[in-house]
Design an enzyme around this catalytic site. Structure first.
Site, PDB file in Angstrom:
ATOM      1  N   GLU A  37     -28.341  19.003  -7.090  1.00 48.90           N
ATOM      2  CA  GLU A  37     -27.804  20.144  -6.341  1.00 48.90           C
ATOM      3  C   GLU A  37     -27.220  19.640  -5.033  1.00 48.90           C
ATOM      4  O   GLU A  37     -27.881  18.896  -4.304  1.00 48.90           O
ATOM      5  CB  GLU A  37     -28.890  21.169  -5.975  1.00 48.90           C
ATOM      6  CG  GLU A  37     -29.340  22.044  -7.101  1.00 48.90           C
ATOM      7  CD  GLU A  37     -30.252  23.160  -6.632  1.00 48.90           C
ATOM      8  OE1 GLU A  37     -30.078  23.658  -5.501  1.00 48.90           O
ATOM      9  OE2 GLU A  37     -31.145  23.533  -7.417  1.00 48.90           O
ATOM     10  N   GLU A  44     -37.332  22.287  -7.293  1.00 54.74           N
ATOM     11  CA  GLU A  44     -37.752  22.262  -5.893  1.00 54.74           C
ATOM     12  C   GLU A  44     -39.232  22.616  -5.752  1.00 54.74           C
ATOM     13  O   GLU A  44     -39.607  23.618  -5.150  1.00 54.74           O
ATOM     14  CB  GLU A  44     -36.890  23.225  -5.070  1.00 54.74           C
ATOM     15  CG  GLU A  44     -35.430  22.858  -5.121  1.00 54.74           C
ATOM     16  CD  GLU A  44     -34.542  23.622  -4.145  1.00 54.74           C
ATOM     17  OE1 GLU A  44     -33.512  23.076  -3.733  1.00 54.74           O
ATOM     18  OE2 GLU A  44     -34.876  24.757  -3.787  1.00 54.74           O
TER      19      GLU A  44
HETATM   20  C1  BG6 Z   1     -31.634  25.607  -3.979  1.00 53.84           C
HETATM   21  C2  BG6 Z   1     -32.063  26.357  -5.209  1.00 53.84           C
HETATM   22  O1  BG6 Z   1     -32.641  25.649  -3.044  1.00 53.84           O
HETATM   23  O2  BG6 Z   1     -30.554  26.067  -3.254  1.00 53.84           O
HETATM   24  C3  BG6 Z   1     -30.977  27.197  -5.841  1.00 53.84           C
HETATM   25  O3  BG6 Z   1     -32.615  25.495  -6.165  1.00 53.84           O
HETATM   26  C4  BG6 Z   1     -30.169  27.864  -4.765  1.00 53.84           C
HETATM   27  O4  BG6 Z   1     -31.575  28.091  -6.738  1.00 53.84           O
HETATM   28  C5  BG6 Z   1     -29.528  26.802  -3.895  1.00 53.84           C
HETATM   29  O5  BG6 Z   1     -29.223  28.776  -5.219  1.00 53.84           O
HETATM   30  C6  BG6 Z   1     -28.638  27.355  -2.801  1.00 53.84           C
HETATM   31  O6  BG6 Z   1     -29.334  28.308  -2.076  1.00 53.84           O
HETATM   32  P1  BG6 Z   1     -28.726  29.742  -1.781  1.00 53.84           P
HETATM   33  O7  BG6 Z   1     -29.796  30.460  -1.095  1.00 53.84           O
HETATM   34  O8  BG6 Z   1     -27.530  29.504  -0.951  1.00 53.84           O
HETATM   35  O9  BG6 Z   1     -28.409  30.329  -3.107  1.00 53.84           O
END
Ligand code: BG6
Length: 483
Positions: free
Chosen positions: A383, A191
């Site tokens: 993701e 990201e």
């Molecule tokens: C992404 C990141 O932005 O979102 C991850 O690359 C992160 O590292 C994921 O865990 C989910 O976000 P969060 O804050 O719910 O853990």
């Protein structure tokens, strides 16, 4: 003309993690401190906005001297450092074809700027890759996932310093040589756009050390662009058949209304989100960015040789995270909801997660088509997922809400493939519960596998399969045809 129907047979199904959110063992076997080790857990009722965006020199100093005692869950993760064999076995049981993970840079170079790597760190990732490969799981490796070695922050204020480029390239070269027979899919920065939203998270930068923090964060971004292309150059010479990807937190903005002013604002917000993939995929800075720099009176140090290397070594594929969509308005007034390190006006057509992130499966199809139209390079969803509270009842977790979320998103990904998009794979975020990036909680869970651990580190750490475990296993074994 060929039309695609369904996912290709080589589709990379699996899940994604980051070292700092799972490994723990933050000071074991020679590992140095990283930015993630300074991110504190603050209970929800005491939180003011995104607390970890407020890191400043004084606070860091107090942590270092012990004057401030906090709870730093990313130092402990979910103990994957010790449990990786059992955890990977569970992923294999689900039929994973790919597992995204990051190498913790400070395990290999404890301060970030040494010349000689830490052998114990290298050996740890050998063991992980060997375990994955023994199950035919393809490792997909991020070189830097919010884990800048703290030594680089102390010496150069992280990526604000140009010198970090050469240290990163040395690190990349070291791991490419070591793992050249084990890892084919790489990406440089997780990201990459987050560096301009949260400079400490994205680049180990303590903003109050800079006279012009905004300029410093865009200069640091430039350093990451150059470093990424230089790493790609190394990759091509060391592992010729390997693939390098960039990684964007895609935050698609819709106009709040059909008022042309809102449409224009959404276009501008989308440009500033696609800036990163524009540079890394097309190999040059877009003209709208030049205007942005001059409008904001930002002067960056960009050399001709920087531009040449960015042009010569773009990425092979485009990977991105997708969790939600956002709204843009020329007069932003109204109900605000939270997003991934970014807030938005509330979209009346969408529901939100318990953390306020607006759930928009159709948006994923829009994003896939848009990225494909714009770049014509293979896309990789690395993701996606639902952060939710899970309840254990009689040793079971009935997470239908998660299944619903994933089912709808994967269905839209499939429709995008039918639209003609070249999609390499789908990696669900946090296949095993892990420490939240934004809040350092355990309460916010994404996994198919439950980890018995609470926000304070209490619990047996036992792993329990949720209902979504078998559901995802079936999706993988049917290559997404049984949605
Ligand atoms: C992404 C990141 O932005 O979102 C991850 O690359 C992160 O590292 C994921 O865990 C989910 O976000 P969060 O804050 O719910 O853990």
């Amino acid at each position: 003309m060929d039309t695609n129907s369904g996912f290709k047979s080589t589709f990379l199904w699996g899940g994604a993690t980051a070292a700092n959110q799972i490994e723990g063992a933050y000071d074991k076997d020679g590992k140095g401190m990283s930015s993630a080790d300074f991110i504190e857990f603050i209970p929800k009722e005491e939180r003011v906005g995104d607390h970890h965006m407020e890191i400043n020199s004084e606070h860091i100093q107090k942590i270092l001297t012990g004057e401030h005692e906090g709870r730093f869950p990313k130092r402990d993760g979910i103990d994957f450092y010790n449990t990786y064999k059992e955890d990977i076995q569970l992923l294999a049981e689900m039929g994973f074809k790919a597992f995204r993970m990051s190498i913790h840079w400070s395990r290999i170079f404890p301060k970030g700027y040494e010349q000689e790597p830490n052998e114990a760190g290298l050996a740890f990732y050998d063991a992980i890759f060997d375990t994955l490969l023994s199950y035919d799981i393809e490792p997909v490796v991020t070189l830097s996932h919010y884990e800048t070695p703290f030594g680089l922050t102390e010496k150069y204020n992280g990526w604000a310093g140009r010198q970090v480029i050469e240290h990163f390239v040395h690190y990349a070269e070291t791991v490419f040589k070591r793992y050249k027979n084990k890892v084919k899919y790489w990406m440089t920065f997780n990201e990459i756009n987050i560096i301009n939203i949260s400079p400490f998270t994205g680049g180990g930068i303590i903003s109050d050390r800079e006279t012009n923090p905004m300029e410093a964060s865009y200069q640091a971004l430039h350093h990451q662009f150059v470093a990424s292309s230089l790493a790609t150059k190394k990759l091509k010479s060391i592992i010729p058949n390997a693939k390098m990807g960039c990684m964007l937190a895609r935050m698609i903005h819709y106009p709040n209304t059909c008022n042309p002013e809102d449409v224009l604002k959404a276009q501008q917000d989308n440009q500033m989100n696609l800036l990163y993939t524009d540079v890394q995929s097309l190999g040059e800075y877009p003209t709208y960015y030049k205007k942005f720099l001059s409008d904001n009176e930002l002067t960056l140090n960009i050399t001709d040789s920087d531009l040449a290397i960015i042009k010569q070594y773009p990425v092979d594929y485009i990977s991105f995270s997708y969790y939600m969509s956002l709204l843009s308005s020329s007069s932003p007034e109204g109900n605000i909801t939270q997003g991934n390190l970014m807030n938005s006006l509330k979209n009346p057509y969408l529901e939100s997660s318990d953390w306020g992130w607006q759930i928009d499966p159709t948006g994923l199809r829009v994003v896939l088509n848009e990225l494909w139209d714009r770049y014509k390079k293979p896309l990789f969803i690395v993701e996606n997922g639902l952060g939710a509270k899970d309840i254990v009842e009689d040793g079971q977790i009935h997470d239908n809400y998660r299944i619903e979320y994933l089912k709808k998103h994967i269905s839209e990904a499939k429709r995008a493939v039918e639209d003609g998009v070249d999609l390499m794979g789908y990696l669900a975020w946090g296949p095993i519960d892990l420490v939240s990036m934004s809040t350092s909680e355990m309460t916010k869970r994404y996994g198919f596998i439950y980890v018995d651990q609470d926000d304070y580190g209490n619990g047996s750490k036992k792993r329990i399969k949720k209902d979504s475990f078998n559901w995802y296993k079936n999706i993988i074994s049917t290559n997404g045809s049984d949605l």
